[in-house]
Design a protein around this motif. Structure first.
Motif, short mmCIF file in Angstrom:
data_model
loop_
_atom_site.label_atom_id
_atom_site.label_comp_id
_atom_site.label_asym_id
_atom_site.label_seq_id
_atom_site.Cartn_x
_atom_site.Cartn_y
_atom_site.Cartn_z
N UNK A 44 42.90 36.67 46.73
CA UNK A 44 43.70 37.41 45.74
C UNK A 44 44.95 37.98 46.43
N UNK A 45 46.08 37.60 45.93
CA UNK A 45 47.35 37.98 46.55
C UNK A 45 47.73 39.40 46.15
N UNK A 46 48.01 40.21 47.16
CA UNK A 46 48.45 41.57 46.91
C UNK A 46 49.84 41.56 46.25
N UNK A 47 50.70 40.65 46.67
CA UNK A 47 52.04 40.56 46.09
C UNK A 47 51.98 40.16 44.61
N UNK A 48 51.07 39.25 44.29
CA UNK A 48 50.93 38.82 42.90
C UNK A 48 50.42 39.97 42.03
N UNK A 49 49.50 40.74 42.56
CA UNK A 49 48.98 41.90 41.82
C UNK A 49 50.10 42.91 41.58
N UNK A 50 50.92 43.18 42.60
CA UNK A 50 52.03 44.12 42.45
C UNK A 50 53.03 43.59 41.41
N UNK A 51 53.31 42.28 41.46
CA UNK A 51 54.23 41.70 40.49
C UNK A 51 53.72 41.90 39.06
N UNK A 52 52.45 41.58 38.83
CA UNK A 52 51.90 41.74 37.48
C UNK A 52 51.85 43.20 37.07
N UNK A 53 51.52 44.10 37.98
CA UNK A 53 51.49 45.52 37.64
C UNK A 53 52.88 46.01 37.24
N UNK A 115 40.65 37.65 37.92
CA UNK A 115 40.26 38.01 39.29
C UNK A 115 41.03 39.25 39.75
N UNK A 116 42.32 39.30 39.44
CA UNK A 116 43.14 40.42 39.90
C UNK A 116 42.87 41.71 39.15
N UNK A 117 42.58 41.63 37.84
CA UNK A 117 42.50 42.84 37.04
C UNK A 117 41.18 43.04 36.31
N UNK A 118 40.22 42.18 36.51
CA UNK A 118 38.91 42.34 35.89
C UNK A 118 38.97 42.22 34.37
#
Length: 186
Positions: A44-53, A115-118
């Motif tokens: 799970x990419x931290x950068x991808x999670x930040x982008x989506x957030x 996966x990133x956000x449940x």
């Protein structure tokens, strides 16, 4: 007056429409399976999670308006690919590959969000892709099946595309469903 039964089994090319639909469905499902596997096997990419957030935060703060052109492009790009390649012999390979790629993209995106956000990611994926899955995807399958039949005939005979006088009757419901999808998303 006696009604004659029409033959929709594929005619001269010997391919049944059901077999072509099954081939396209298998390609789509294989692409989906690879999309799930690829999304679950990668970190799970931290950068991808930040982008989506950041995107979700921006979308919740401002009323994000979709332009008609972006909705139109989103709804017709895959059916257009299937239609265009249905007029060529290479479409016999491109159309199943495009269906597999579409399945991969859809499964990969929804799996990454979950996966990133449940549970929140599942809700976002359902809201984002519900119109696509319920309306656009069946239209893509209708148009792809007709294009695949034409492309297979071209690839096997090397002549002019097969003559199906009912082609418009097959594709017209797909166009109607696409118009409904555009109206629902816009």
């Amino acid at each position: 007056m006696r009604l004659e039964k029409q033959d929709y089994s594929g005619g001269r090319d010997g391919w049944s429409g059901r077999i072509q639909l099954l081939v396209l469905l298998i390609c789509f499902l294989l692409g989906s399976i690879f999309g799930f596997i690829f999304a679950f096997s990668s970190e799970p990419s931290h950068e991808l999670r930040i982008f989506f957030e950041e995107y979700f935060d921006f979308a919740s703060r401002s009323m994000l308006q979709l332009s008609f052109v972006s909705v139109l492009f989103d709804c017709i790009r895959w059916p257009l690919i299937m239609c265009v390649f249905g007029f060529t012999a290479v479409g016999a390979v491109i159309i199943p590959g495009a269906m597999a790629f579409r399945g991969f993209l859809l499964a990969y995106t929804t799996t990454c969000l979950s996966v990133l956000f449940g549970h929140y990611g599942i809700t976002v994926a359902a809201a984002t892709f519900s119109v696509t899955i319920l309306f656009v995807l069946p239209a893509v399958f209708l148009i792809a099946c007709e294009g695949f039949r034409s492309a297979c005939f071209l690839a096997s005979k090397g002549t002019v595309a097969y003559d199906n006088p009912d082609r418009l009757e097959v594709v017209l419901p797909g166009i109607g469903v696409l118009a409904l999808a555009i109206a629902l998303q816009w």
